[in-house]
Design an enzyme around this catalytic site. Structure first.
Site, short mmCIF file in Angstrom:
data_model
loop_
_atom_site.label_atom_id
_atom_site.label_comp_id
_atom_site.label_asym_id
_atom_site.label_seq_id
_atom_site.Cartn_x
_atom_site.Cartn_y
_atom_site.Cartn_z
N ARG A 87 9.36 0.13 9.35
CA ARG A 87 10.64 0.84 9.14
C ARG A 87 10.45 2.25 9.69
O ARG A 87 9.89 3.19 9.02
CB ARG A 87 11.23 1.04 7.73
CG ARG A 87 12.43 1.29 7.32
CD ARG A 87 12.66 1.72 6.01
NE ARG A 87 12.40 2.94 5.50
CZ ARG A 87 11.99 3.28 4.17
NH1 ARG A 87 11.76 2.30 3.35
NH2 ARG A 87 11.45 4.35 3.86
N HIS A 126 14.80 4.76 4.34
CA HIS A 126 15.31 3.78 3.86
C HIS A 126 16.74 3.65 4.15
O HIS A 126 17.11 2.51 4.90
CB HIS A 126 15.02 3.57 2.36
CG HIS A 126 15.78 2.33 1.46
ND1 HIS A 126 15.60 1.17 1.89
CD2 HIS A 126 16.92 2.62 0.77
CE1 HIS A 126 16.30 0.37 1.41
NE2 HIS A 126 17.23 1.22 0.46
N TYR A 167 7.56 10.48 0.28
CA TYR A 167 6.52 9.33 -0.39
C TYR A 167 5.80 8.63 0.80
O TYR A 167 4.69 8.02 0.33
CB TYR A 167 7.40 8.20 -1.02
CG TYR A 167 8.46 7.58 -0.41
CD1 TYR A 167 8.08 6.57 0.56
CD2 TYR A 167 9.71 8.16 -0.51
CE1 TYR A 167 9.07 5.95 1.19
CE2 TYR A 167 10.49 7.23 0.15
CZ TYR A 167 10.49 6.52 1.03
OH TYR A 167 11.59 5.65 1.56
C1 LIG Z 1 19.17 -6.53 -6.86
C2 LIG Z 1 18.87 -5.22 -6.51
N1 LIG Z 1 17.90 -4.49 -6.89
C3 LIG Z 1 17.74 -3.39 -6.54
C4 LIG Z 1 18.48 -2.82 -5.50
C5 LIG Z 1 18.11 -1.25 -4.96
N2 LIG Z 1 17.48 -1.46 -3.60
C6 LIG Z 1 18.15 -1.48 -2.42
S1 LIG Z 1 17.25 -1.82 -1.19
C7 LIG Z 1 15.81 -2.03 -2.09
C8 LIG Z 1 14.40 -2.43 -1.56
C9 LIG Z 1 14.47 -3.41 -0.69
O1 LIG Z 1 13.22 -3.49 -0.07
P1 LIG Z 1 13.10 -4.79 0.91
O2 LIG Z 1 13.64 -5.88 0.52
O3 LIG Z 1 11.77 -4.58 1.82
O4 LIG Z 1 14.22 -4.33 2.40
P2 LIG Z 1 14.35 -3.17 3.21
O5 LIG Z 1 15.13 -2.15 2.51
O6 LIG Z 1 12.75 -2.57 3.39
O7 LIG Z 1 14.68 -3.81 4.51
C10 LIG Z 1 16.25 -1.88 -3.31
C11 LIG Z 1 15.26 -1.88 -4.60
C12 LIG Z 1 19.44 -3.50 -4.90
N3 LIG Z 1 20.13 -3.12 -3.87
N4 LIG Z 1 19.70 -4.70 -5.34
#
Ligand SMILES: Cc1ncc(C[n+]2csc(CCOP(=O)(O)OP(=O)(O)O)c2C)c(N)n1
Ligand SMILES: [Mg+2]
Length: 357
Positions: free
Chosen positions: A256, A260, A269
């Site tokens: 990435r 985020h 971080y």
């Molecule tokens: C069920 C849930 N828990 C927490 C969140 C907050 N949240 C949004 S994105 C994320 C991290 C996701 O990481 P990843 O699966 O690696 O996807 P990326 O964002 O890196 O594409 C979190 C914890 C959420 N959207 N949904």
């Protein structure tokens, strides 16, 4: 002790980071038009992402998740699909959505908080963006079950991030897909981070691909910055799924390069040096070198392409900005067929306040 099970996890790479073919090209990668189609889709996705971030920074869009650096994952998987397959995306697969016919105006409406953006005119059976992490995986298994029960030769692609693989929903969906031999390909868009949680803190497993093994089907890794490799492995997995061979898991290794989302500041971080290092694997630059060296892609071709992509994205942004906002009470209208009494009362109150009753 008798050995009762063993497994291997392979990783496919076709283009090296410096744009050279390091293993034999699949047939589709010998066709100039297909290669340029893939390159254009990645450049368009990058242009769209940059515009969306600019709209957010100027107060004209809600929170937005860029796919900067991950264009080869979404374009690779999207281009491997047949139109009749079903995409169940997370929130960083815009490259696949655009390629499958979701309008950029519709995507911008979605990120602008307008529910009509999820009701896209394009691939009607594709699912909308899922911001809840991993909760769309059981839906993907359900859609795959429907295809299987109907005896249709179609398959589902379900994409999620590395962080999502720690969710029960994802494991439950994979387990069900394995035990019922469902036609679904799970693609982990492993960008090494789940907001501020690095991949190493996500799981003790050596690879995310091996999570498939416990569910009774194969998993593999692919260089997620190599669009040719991603398309190739997803195509093979889809052909297997459509012909009754069951599910498959592909862990696409990427990074990435952006924050985020626009609500995040990743410099709090992770080191800038780490990010700079990963720019060397940029999927778009890698593919451009390949085209330049092998397909006579010129500076003029590049200029023409960039101008066309910017025009297309600007047009979508103008359409988005010119769209009349929905009436405020519509925020109540998309979740329940029959609105519960407390929400019905809130809706009525809002209408009264707005003088619409
Ligand atoms: C069920 C849930 N828990 C927490 C969140 C907050 N949240 C949004 S994105 C994320 C991290 C996701 O990481 P990843 O699966 O690696 O996807 P990326 O964002 O890196 O594409 C979190 C914890 C959420 N959207 N949904
Ligand atoms: Mg991630």
């Amino acid at each position: 002790m008798t050995k009762v099970a063993s497994f291997d996890i392979g990783c496919t790479r076709i283009l090296s980071p410096d744009g050279r073919a390091v293993s034999s090209l699949p047939d589709f990668a010998k066709d100039r038009d297909t290669l340029i189609f893939l390159y254009r889709a990645m450049v368009l996705t990058r242009t769209y992402d940059a515009k969306a971030v600019a709209l957010q920074r100027t107060g004209r869009l809600g929170t937005f998740a860029s796919s900067l650096g991950q264009e080869a994952v979404s374009v690779g998987l999207g281009s491997a699909m047949q139109p009749e397959d079903i995409l169940v995306p997370a929130f960083r697969e815009q490259g696949a959505q655009i390629l499958r016919g979701v309008g950029m105006t519709e995507l911008l409406l979605y990120w602008g908080g307008d529910e009509r953006g999820s009701d896209f005119a394009g691939p009607r059976e594709d699912f909308p963006i899922s911001v809840p992490v991993g909760s769309h995986a059981p839906h993907a298994a359900g859609a795959a079950l429907a295809l299987k029960l109907r005896g249709e030769e179609r398959a589902v692609v379900c994409a999620f991030g590395d962080g999502a693989t720690s969710k029960g929903d994802v494991y439950e969906a994979m387990n069900l897909a394995g035990v019922w031999t469902l036609p679904v390909v799970f693609v982990v868009n492993n960008n090494q981070w789940a907001i501020s949680v690095p991949r190493a803190a996500q799981t003790g497993a050596e690879t995310l691909a091996q999570k498939a093994i416990a569910c009774g089907f194969d998993g593999e890794q692919v260089d997620g910055n190599d669009v040719i490799a991603v398309r190739h492995v997803v195509e093979q997995a889809l052909a297997k799924a459509r012909s009754g061979g069951g599910p498959h898991l592909i862990e696409a290794l990427s990074y990435r390069l952006s924050d985020h989302t626009t609500a995040d500041d990743a410099s709090r971080y992770r080191d800038d040096a780490e990010v700079s290092e990963h720019w060397k694997n940029d999927p778009v630059a890698r593919f451009k070198i390949f085209l330049t060296d092998n397909e006579n892609w010129t500076k003029a071709d590049e200029e023409t392409l960039l101008t066309a992509c910017i025009d297309e994205v600007d047009k979508a942004a103008e359409e988005y900005l010119a769209t009349e906002p929905q009436a405020p009470e519509t925020m109540f209208d998309y979740l329940f067929a029959d609105l519960p009494a407390d929400l019905a009362a809130q809706r009525a109150e809002l209408l009264k306040e707005a003088g619409h009753d």
